[in-house]
Design a protein around this motif. Structure first.
Motif: not given
Length: 385
Positions: A156-182
């Motif tokens: 929501d930061d409207v002051s960030r530079p116009a040249s700052f242009s992310p093409v992807l936001v990402m994260s990584h799962l810690a327990c995806s090898d265990d489908p039952a993990s909450p």
């Protein structure tokens, strides 16, 4: 499998050899693309394509249709750029002062992982001009990534530079090898906030195991890694991926030993019968871990058996301790005429699954592949793309 006429003399006579099936890698990527549904499918090539060679694997996957790649460090991206000229190449370790022109010159996309990197990158693009980046947001892993609250403020930061242009936001799962993990659902809910906040920008949450969790986790881009190389992504279920790599070691000597004699360092294995032993030219210097020993390591006290090799239609156990350059296999139950010195024993491949060997060492297939040493002579089975 390759015809002998396709193989070099160096491969045919090498003490250690590795056969990499590039067609299987391409097929595994296509299978992960099918399982990704509407999402695009990237390919993770960090750690020299999980130990199998970023040049050959990268070119294979690019020819198969992959156009998004993830590497760990900039030098991997520079190498991959030669073989994937029109691809987007994301560098997971991000960027630091002094290497920004390396990213610009090789058209690499830094994955911004911290507030420090974010501040530097904003300054860099203000001077250089528009260049794509990705944002890594921590949704509970507590490894890399901007804190969730900071990422939402940034959106929501409207002051960030116009040249700052992310093409992807990402994260990584810690327990995806265990489908039952909450924790899977907890991270999914957190990442949905991120994805919604950065509306109009592609989102990516799932690596190999996350892709198997289903469409809720796919977002716009999946990032399979270990699944491409034939390894298990989800534990405790049948692995649907094709085996990719076969590791073999040459038998240097076959010797007879009497019941009551000991084998290898420490004399930790006492033979209970007259035995025939095959001495193979592989050891922990080659990524064949000491914990694979049949005896004399703490892991065996748990009751888990040591590793096995495969030769002449038989699985044969490791006996005694694995050493730096040599490992001993018990071939007593294999007919005498079926094996000779100079033959090769499979360490893992289609007969001995990679992840079964890893379990015998108390580790995972990822470590087995990325720990392969430099002494393997390699042969690549070409694709039919």
């Amino acid at each position: 499998m390759p015809q002998f006429s396709d193989l070099t003399d160096a491969f045919l006579s090498a003490p250690l050899r590795l056969t990499v099936d590039l067609q299987a890698i391409a097929d595994n990527w296509r299978e992960m693309a099918r399982r990704s549904g509407k999402a695009r499918t990237a390919a993770v090539l960090k750690a020299d394509a999980y130990g199998l060679g970023i040049e050959d694997v990268g070119e294979t996957l690019y020819m198969a249709g992959a156009r998004d790649f993830f590497v760990a460090v900039p030098s991997e991206g520079e190498t991959l750029r030669i073989y994937a000229p029109e691809a987007r190449i994301f560098v997971l370790s991000g960027i630091w002062p002094g290497v920004e022109h390396f990213f610009f010159d090789n058209d690499l996309v830094p994955v911004i992982t911290s507030e420090e990197q974010l501040a530097f990158w904003m300054a860099a693009v203000s001077e250089h001009g528009d260049h794509p980046c990705a944002l890594h947001v921590d949704t509970g892993f507590n490894r890399l990534g901007l804190p969730l609250a900071d990422a939402l403020v940034l959106a929501d930061d409207v002051s960030r530079p116009a040249s700052f242009s992310p093409v992807l936001v990402m994260s990584h799962l810690a327990c995806s090898d265990d489908p039952a993990s909450p924790m899977n659902q907890q991270q999914l809910q957190a990442f949905r906030q991120v994805s919604e906040a950065f509306e109009g920008i592609d989102s990516s949450l799932a690596a190999s195991a996350g892709t198997f969790l289903g469409p809720d986790y796919h977002f716009d881009l999946t990032r399979p890694g270990i699944a491409l190389y034939g390894g298990e992504a989800v534990y405790g279920v049948n692995n649907p991926m094709r085996p990719v790599v076969k590791a073999e070691a040459r038998i240097l000597q076959i010797r007879d030993a009497k019941a009551g004699e000991t084998v290898s360092y420490g004399g930790t294995c006492t033979l209970s019968r007259d035995s025939r032993l095959a001495i193979a030219s592989v050891g922990y210097a080659d990524g064949y871990l000491r914990n694979l020993s049949g005896h004399g390591v703490a892991l065996r006290e748990t009751g888990i058996a040591g590793a096995q090799g495969f030769i002449a239609g038989h699985k044969v156990p490791v006996v005694g301790r694995v050493t730096m350059d040599l490992t001993v296999f018990d071939i007593t139950d294999v007919p005498n005429t079926a094996i000779a010195a100079g033959d090769y024993i499979e360490l893992f491949g289609s007969n001995i699954r990679l992840d079964d060997v890893a379990r015998a060492a108390g580790t995972i297939g990822y470590e087995m592949l990325t720990g392969l040493g430099l002494r393997y002579e390699r042969h690549y089975i070409p694709t039919e793309i």
